[in-house]
Motif scaffolding. Structure first.
Motif, PDB file in Angstrom:
ATOM      1  N   VAL A 190       0.641  -1.173   0.041  1.00  0.00           N
ATOM      2  CA  VAL A 190       0.137   0.005  -0.081  1.00  0.00           C
ATOM      3  C   VAL A 190       0.912   1.317  -0.166  1.00  0.00           C
ATOM      4  N   GLN A 191       1.876   1.209   0.756  1.00  0.00           N
ATOM      5  CA  GLN A 191       2.639   2.477   0.969  1.00  0.00           C
ATOM      6  C   GLN A 191       3.441   2.783  -0.468  1.00  0.00           C
ATOM      7  N   THR A 192       3.944   1.796  -1.066  1.00  0.00           N
ATOM      8  CA  THR A 192       4.598   1.969  -2.582  1.00  0.00           C
ATOM      9  C   THR A 192       3.516   1.964  -3.724  1.00  0.00           C
ATOM     10  N   ARG A 193       2.249   2.018  -3.130  1.00  0.00           N
ATOM     11  CA  ARG A 193       1.299   1.962  -4.258  1.00  0.00           C
ATOM     12  C   ARG A 193       1.267   0.970  -5.515  1.00  0.00           C
ATOM     13  N   LYS A 194       1.950  -0.150  -4.878  1.00  0.00           N
ATOM     14  CA  LYS A 194       1.815  -1.435  -5.863  1.00  0.00           C
ATOM     15  C   LYS A 194       0.421  -1.814  -5.957  1.00  0.00           C
ATOM     16  N   VAL A 195      -0.430  -1.679  -4.849  1.00  0.00           N
ATOM     17  CA  VAL A 195      -2.010  -2.258  -4.910  1.00  0.00           C
ATOM     18  C   VAL A 195      -2.827  -0.643  -4.632  1.00  0.00           C
ATOM     19  N   THR A 196      -3.856  -0.956  -4.868  1.00  0.00           N
ATOM     20  CA  THR A 196      -4.785   0.296  -4.698  1.00  0.00           C
ATOM     21  C   THR A 196      -5.070   0.232  -3.264  1.00  0.00           C
ATOM     22  N   ARG A 197      -5.298   1.314  -2.666  1.00  0.00           N
ATOM     23  CA  ARG A 197      -5.084   1.584  -1.148  1.00  0.00           C
ATOM     24  C   ARG A 197      -6.271   0.695  -0.445  1.00  0.00           C
ATOM     25  N   VAL A 219      10.642   4.328  14.615  1.00  0.00           N
ATOM     26  CA  VAL A 219      10.855   4.500  13.254  1.00  0.00           C
ATOM     27  C   VAL A 219      10.755   5.650  12.802  1.00  0.00           C
ATOM     28  N   LEU A 220       9.621   6.470  13.134  1.00  0.00           N
ATOM     29  CA  LEU A 220       9.243   7.687  12.379  1.00  0.00           C
ATOM     30  C   LEU A 220       9.973   8.862  12.921  1.00  0.00           C
ATOM     31  N   ALA A 228       2.692  10.469   7.029  1.00  0.00           N
ATOM     32  CA  ALA A 228       1.465   9.907   6.178  1.00  0.00           C
ATOM     33  C   ALA A 228       1.306   8.547   6.356  1.00  0.00           C
ATOM     34  N   ASP A 229       2.563   7.506   6.593  1.00  0.00           N
ATOM     35  CA  ASP A 229       2.557   6.319   6.629  1.00  0.00           C
ATOM     36  C   ASP A 229       1.599   5.391   7.859  1.00  0.00           C
ATOM     37  N   GLU A 231      -1.052   6.577   8.949  1.00  0.00           N
ATOM     38  CA  GLU A 231      -2.387   6.563   8.353  1.00  0.00           C
ATOM     39  C   GLU A 231      -2.876   5.412   7.626  1.00  0.00           C
ATOM     40  N   LEU A 232      -1.851   4.761   7.351  1.00  0.00           N
ATOM     41  CA  LEU A 232      -1.958   3.234   6.525  1.00  0.00           C
ATOM     42  C   LEU A 232      -2.632   2.000   7.429  1.00  0.00           C
ATOM     43  N   ILE A 233      -2.316   2.531   8.890  1.00  0.00           N
ATOM     44  CA  ILE A 233      -2.834   1.295   9.880  1.00  0.00           C
ATOM     45  C   ILE A 233      -4.097   1.843  10.635  1.00  0.00           C
ATOM     46  N   ARG A 234      -5.267   1.116  10.777  1.00  0.00           N
ATOM     47  CA  ARG A 234      -6.063   1.351  11.902  1.00  0.00           C
ATOM     48  C   ARG A 234      -5.884  -0.015  12.853  1.00  0.00           C
ATOM     49  N   VAL A 235      -6.532   0.732  13.994  1.00  0.00           N
ATOM     50  CA  VAL A 235      -6.645  -0.076  15.137  1.00  0.00           C
ATOM     51  C   VAL A 235      -7.854  -0.016  15.780  1.00  0.00           C
ATOM     52  N   THR A 236      -8.383  -1.425  16.203  1.00  0.00           N
ATOM     53  CA  THR A 236      -9.796  -1.623  16.805  1.00  0.00           C
ATOM     54  C   THR A 236      -9.951  -2.713  17.691  1.00  0.00           C
ATOM     55  N   ASP A 237     -10.615  -2.573  18.625  1.00  0.00           N
ATOM     56  CA  ASP A 237     -11.136  -3.793  19.340  1.00  0.00           C
ATOM     57  C   ASP A 237     -12.390  -4.248  19.203  1.00  0.00           C
TER      58      ASP A 237
END
Length: 276
Positions: A190-197, A219-220, A228-229, A231-237
């Motif tokens: 997703v980060q490298t846009r090899k796939v649609t987000r 890391v950041l 912006a990277d 934002e690629l991750i969502r977290v939930t319970d």
């Protein structure tokens, strides 16, 4: 014109299909390809040679594409094979599989036990499509009993392609090295846009907290990723929240496709008008 040999003789040469062997690479009594094919009593080492592996790899892609091409909307769910059936994480994975099926998504897992079994079970019990993509391992592992459509792969990379190609989202349940591998594979694509987000959802806030802290705090700041990277991750319970994130992303993607298709149609219409 010289052939490069002092005595003027041509170098020894043998052909194998389009391949040419000369000089020291020539085997004096090498069998032809047809001879090896038709010789039922010959050695079987060729079965394990790289050219033959290419055909096996090709067959895995053909089988996978053929099996899943008409699957419809799907979500890949990853998690530990070691999750016990009595563990709360098993019950959550089962609820997740059911909720995804009720929302109209097929559930794709690695087809193994533990969290994978739970997600397959939930989808199957809810009347949805339960898919298991297994992998050949040194130790015995069969597809779990809740898989409705199953395929076992020899090669991890062929299997990974199927997880990505036919999924609208990834849900990552608590797991070990294999689960982490799939997580970072998805994020990298997703980060490298090899796939649609598409959404990459970590399910289990407590379990993933340490990893997320390291990404944010180490890391950041060291500029190994951009802000912006994150934002690629969502977290939930929450199962319902996970499904709603996926459905919302699916709706946005569909709306974007409609807009793009309309723009292309308008451009073609304008081009046809100009031609007249």
């Amino acid at each position: 014109m010289t052939n490069g040999r002092p005595d003027g003789r041509l170098p020894a040469e043998r052909h194998r299909g389009p391949v040419v062997f000369r000089r020291g690479q020539v085997e004096p009594d090498a069998a032809t390809t047809d001879q090896r094919l038709l010789d039922s009593g010959g050695p079987t080492d060729w079965l394990h040679a790289d050219p033959w592996r290419v055909l096996r790899i090709q067959s895995e892609f053909v089988e996978g594409f053929g099996l899943l091409a008409e699957l419809g909307p799907a979500v890949s769910v990853f998690g530990s094979a070691r999750t016990d059936a009595e563990h709360p994480e098993y019950q959550q994975a089962r609820q997740l599989g059911a909720a995804l099926a009720q929302a109209g998504y097929a559930v794709i897992t690695g087809g193994g036990p533990g969290a994978m079994e739970a997600a397959n079970r939930g989808a199957s019990e809810a009347g949805g499509t339960s898919v298991g993509l297994g992998i050949e391992l040194p130790f015995e592992q069969r597809l779990n009993d809740w898989v409705d459509i199953g395929l076992t792969f020899r090669y991890f990379f062929a299997r990974k392609t199927m997880f990505v190609k036919y999924a609208q989202a990834f849900v990552i349940l608590p797991g070990g090295f294999g689960t982490l591998d799939e997580l970072f594979e998805a994020l990298t694509l997703v980060q490298t846009r090899k796939v649609t987000r598409f959404p990459v959802i970590l399910f289990g806030e407590r379990y993933w907290a340490g990893l997320l802290d390291w990404i944010r705090d180490t890391v950041l700041p060291e500029a190994k990723i951009g802000a912006a990277d994150l934002e690629l991750i969502r977290v939930t319970d929450d199962v319902e929240e996970a499904v709603s994130i996926i459905a919302a992303a699916d709706a946005r993607r569909s709306a974007q496709e409609l807009t793009e298709n309309a723009a292309h149609a308008e451009a073609r219409s304008a081009g046809a008008g100009d031609a007249q």
